[in-house]
Design an enzyme around this catalytic site. Structure first.
Site, short mmCIF file in Angstrom:
data_model
loop_
_atom_site.label_atom_id
_atom_site.label_comp_id
_atom_site.label_asym_id
_atom_site.label_seq_id
_atom_site.Cartn_x
_atom_site.Cartn_y
_atom_site.Cartn_z
N LYS A 107 7.95 3.36 8.98
CA LYS A 107 7.37 3.68 7.88
C LYS A 107 6.95 5.38 7.67
O LYS A 107 6.40 5.78 8.49
CB LYS A 107 5.99 2.67 7.62
N ASN B 5 3.72 -4.72 12.03
CA ASN B 5 3.56 -3.26 11.65
C ASN B 5 2.70 -2.82 13.02
O ASN B 5 1.82 -3.38 13.34
CB ASN B 5 2.78 -3.09 10.43
N ASN C 44 -8.08 5.23 0.15
CA ASN C 44 -8.81 4.57 1.31
C ASN C 44 -8.71 5.40 2.62
O ASN C 44 -7.76 6.14 2.76
CB ASN C 44 -7.98 3.28 1.65
N ILE D 135 -9.40 3.89 5.90
CA ILE D 135 -9.80 2.76 6.70
C ILE D 135 -9.78 3.34 8.04
O ILE D 135 -10.80 2.95 9.15
CB ILE D 135 -8.99 1.49 6.70
N LEU E 224 -7.34 2.69 10.36
CA LEU E 224 -6.71 1.66 11.13
C LEU E 224 -7.45 0.68 11.82
O LEU E 224 -7.12 0.26 13.25
CB LEU E 224 -5.63 2.34 12.01
N CYS F 17 0.33 7.06 9.16
CA CYS F 17 -1.07 6.68 8.64
C CYS F 17 -1.87 8.12 8.36
O CYS F 17 -2.16 8.90 9.38
CB CYS F 17 -1.79 5.96 9.37
C1 FMN Z 1 -6.68 -0.39 2.11
C2 FMN Z 1 -5.42 -0.19 2.71
C3 FMN Z 1 -5.22 -0.18 3.88
C4 FMN Z 1 -3.79 0.09 4.31
N1 FMN Z 1 -3.40 0.04 5.86
C5 FMN Z 1 -2.26 0.32 6.31
C6 FMN Z 1 -1.91 0.07 7.63
O1 FMN Z 1 -2.57 -0.43 8.55
N2 FMN Z 1 -0.78 0.58 8.01
C7 FMN Z 1 0.33 0.98 7.09
O2 FMN Z 1 1.48 1.13 7.58
N3 FMN Z 1 -0.15 1.06 5.85
C8 FMN Z 1 -1.31 0.95 5.37
N4 FMN Z 1 -1.56 1.00 3.96
C9 FMN Z 1 -0.47 1.85 3.21
C10 FMN Z 1 0.22 0.46 2.37
O3 FMN Z 1 0.90 -0.32 3.30
C11 FMN Z 1 1.01 0.98 1.24
O4 FMN Z 1 1.95 1.79 1.98
C12 FMN Z 1 0.55 1.90 0.29
O5 FMN Z 1 -0.73 1.31 0.00
C13 FMN Z 1 1.16 1.99 -1.03
O6 FMN Z 1 1.54 0.65 -1.58
P1 FMN Z 1 0.53 0.27 -2.93
O7 FMN Z 1 0.22 1.41 -3.83
O8 FMN Z 1 1.44 -0.99 -3.35
O9 FMN Z 1 -0.94 -0.40 -2.17
C14 FMN Z 1 -2.82 0.59 3.61
C15 FMN Z 1 -3.01 0.83 1.96
C16 FMN Z 1 -4.50 0.35 1.67
C17 FMN Z 1 -4.83 0.42 0.23
#
Ligand code: FMN
Ligand code: FAD
Ligand code: FES
Lengths: 317, 275
Positions: free
Chosen positions: A179, A108, A78, A80, A82, A139
């Protein structure tokens, strides 16, 4: 297991995440759960140990241009960028819902400078719109956070981590988690920097940098070219990083990365995490966090374990 | 599970039938009482294509037809996910989440004339719409366009409803050799016409340009790569014509998939990234 099973059976699911009492160790990963409301129709979100919000910035952010997603083997990339509603809309429209429901909130936050993080953390505390702060210093999809050393992410520069963490620490009495990015040679360095900066916990891991190219069009599949990899594909990397960090830290860890089932969550606990967050799996199974929670309870029963805390760092070698 | 107005459900639905109706194009009939009771034309669902974790994400699919207890999905086998759908035998259960998104406005009587423009598998959005419109006495005209003859679907369905149907193919293998937008222009839509378009992004853009040039109203049902389908991940956005930073992007899954075309910033949209 019935969906409305109470979480107060004979075993004790509660954990203390760096001063944040959680009734169970299961939260959701920032950015994969919106602001909570999106999922309340699939399960009672107050059953979660905590709801973690999408990263909040001072101003509303439009995020990156599309396409922002591409599916990859056992996961997704992804970029995105933020996109979020901004802190003020969160305070006026999103937090009241979470508060009314009675959810425990991990807010967060994302900023461009220590000052911005300070302001975000202070606003959340003043308005009692979070029970803990998770500062996203990692990020991979934004290019506007600058550090003196020129590192792309604050999270890749231990000195910057200390600077940011100290600043946020001085601005809030709420439990503070940082994080971190997995895109470093040795995760122990940034993790120790978080501890030195005075935070109460570490969240590991954010997404791993990756990219995908369409051979047909010879173009990157993401308009941002690179993106962050998540989902089961990254789980072994995340488990190792939690294990690495847990061995040198005295503060607790929220483990994240590809958690799909209770067994996956338990892997993280055994590696040394105190809490876990379910992220991308919710895209596949909207009630995945509840299935993980119910599965942890079944595991504890089957293994006659009274307190979930007994599992933390309990890997046997 | 319900959630008040706009209720969405996560249900294990029984596959009642799953047949190849034309080469690589299938129709799946699902028993889905709660979803069917809420679903509106133009809305969609997220379908879990497999019990393993590969492919990981679910597939967005619109409702071709909505019945009392059942819905049908008309789909084209594009890659691994839809191939797995095609391999799902009747009797098996499949996890479906829906109905999702904002569909077509079927009650608006501001327009005297209604023209449906379908490109390829995009036709799947329209049987339910045409039925809803004819149910209130509005008979839409229908343009079905595709690359080749075997990709032209649902022609008989629309004719049986009483619609005037125009078929066009890129290679002239069925109907006239023309693009959807050119057929539309020839039908002379005007300010009293609403055009409904669904198909590949490039086809929706050209159709929408033709409709706007003729002074018609135009709605499009967009496609985008989706992860959550529920507004949470912010992955499915397209650029909008809104100035405000907070509204610069619209989410196809919850703000759409059906949009008034004037809300979409087609100039900003990079068609080169189509899947
Ligand atoms: C679509 C998407 C958006 C995310 N947005 C954020 C975010 O805004 N802030 C953040 O700290 N992590 C963000 N993450 C990271 C997730 O919080 C997480 O650390 C990461 O996806 C690993 O976990 P997972 O494999 O279970 O998804 C995002 C992940 C995804 C897939
Ligand atoms: C709201 C909506 C409704 C849809 N309704 C239908 C329908 O009724 N019938 C039908 O045949 N198709 C429909 N589609 C397109 C359908 O979702 C894709 O064809 C399908 O996801 C392809 O999956 P795959 O695994 O076979 O292909 P792959 O090429 O293996 O897919 C790889 C990835 O790209 C995504 N992807 C590929 N093509 C598309 C596309 N055109 N749009 C969005 N994502 C795509 C897939 O979801 C997957 O994550 C709809 C799309 C959207 C957004
Ligand atoms: S698919 Fe997640 S916001 Fe639209």
């Amino acid at each position: 297991m019935p969906r409305d099973a109470t979480d107060t059976d004979d075993m004790n699911l509660a954990v203390n995440m760096g001063g944040l009492p959680m009734k169970n160790p299961v939260t959701v990963a920032s950015g994969t759960f919106g602001y909570g409301q999106e999922y309340n129709q699939y399960f009672d979100i107050t059953r979660l140990g905590a709801v973690t919000t999408k990263s909040l910035s001072l101003k509303v952010r439009a995020g990156n241009k599309p396409p922002r997603l591409v599916e990859t083997p056992a996961g997704l990339l992804n970029a995105i960028g933020l996109q979020n509603v901004g802190i003020e809309t969160y305070l006026s429209e999103k937090a009241p819902f979470l508060r009314k429901q009675g959810a425990t909130i991990i807010g967060n936050i994302y900023g461009h400078s220590p000052d911005e993080y300070v302001e975000l953390a202070s606003r959340l505390e003043q308005e009692s719109a979070a029970d803990a702060i998770e500062a996203n210093l990692s990020c991979p999809n934004v290019h506007d956070a600058k550090t003196a050393s020129g590192a792309v992410l604050v999270s890749q520069d231990p000195d910057a981590i200390i600077e940011y963490t100290k600043a946020i620490r001085s601005a809030t009495t709420l439990p503070l988690f940082i994080k971190l990015s997995p895109n470093v040679a040795d995760i122990q360095e940034p993790a120790l920097a978080v501890q030195e900066g005075g935070a109460d916990g570490v969240c590991l891991i954010n997404t791993l940098l990756g990219m995908s190219i369409n051979p047909k069009t010879r173009r990157p599949r993401l308009s941002n070219i690179v993106g962050g990899l998540s989902g089961p594909a990254i789980r072994p990397v995340a488990v190792k990083m939690v294990w690495d960090a847990a061995r040198v830290l005295s503060i607790p860890i929220i483990g994240t990365g590809g958690i799909c089932t209770a067994n996956d969550a338990i892997e993280f606990l055994l590696a040394g995490a105190t809490a876990v967050s379910v992220g991308s799996m919710t895209f596949r199974q909207p009630d995945a966090p509840m299935q993980v929670l119910d599965g942890i309870k079944t595991y504890l029963k089957q293994h006659r374990i009274e307190r979930v805390e007994e599992l933390i760092g309990a890997m046997e070698v | 599970m319900t959630g008040g107005p706009g209720a969405r459900f996560l249900s294990d639905c029984e596959v009642l039938a799953n047949d190849e109706v034309a080469p690589e194009q299938w129709r799946m009939r699902l028993r889905a009482p709660s979803i069917a009771a809420e679903a509106k034309p133009g809305q969609f669902c997220m379908m879990l294509t497999n019990p393993t974790q590969y492919p990981f994400l679910r597939r967005p699919m619109c409702f071709e037809q909505i019945f009392d207890q059942e819905v049908t999905i008309l789909y084209k086998v594009e890659g691994e996910g839809t191939a797995l759908m095609a391999g799902t035998p009747p009797g098996q259960r499949i996890q479906v989440q829906g109905p999702l998104g904002i569909g077509f406005d079927t009650d608006d009587d501001a327009f005297a004339r209604h023209i449906i423009v379908a490109g390829g598998i995009g036709v799947a959005s329209f049987p339910s719409l045409a039925k809803a419109l004819t149910a209130r006495g509005v008979i839409p005209e229908v343009i079905i366009a595709a690359r080749h003859a075997h990709l032209i679907l649902c022609e008989d369905f629309f004719r049986e409803l009483g619609c005037e149907v125009h078929v066009a193919t890129d290679d002239g293998s069925l109907g006239e050799q023309a693009f959807a937008c050119d057929v539309l222009t020839r039908l002379k839509p005007d300010s009293d016409t609403r055009v409904y378009a669904c198909g590949p992004m490039i086809m929706m853009k050209t159709t929408s340009d033709a409709a706007i040039a003729a002074g018609a109203n135009c709605v499009v049902s967009l496609e985008a790569q989706m992860a959550c389908g529920d507004g949470a991940c912010l992955g499915c956005v397209v650029e909008s014509t809104e100035e405000a930073e907070g509204e610069a992007m619209v989410r196809v899954c919850v703000d759409g998939p059906v949009f008034d075309t004037t809300r979409i910033d087609w100039a900003a949209h990079n068609l080169a990234y189509a899947p």
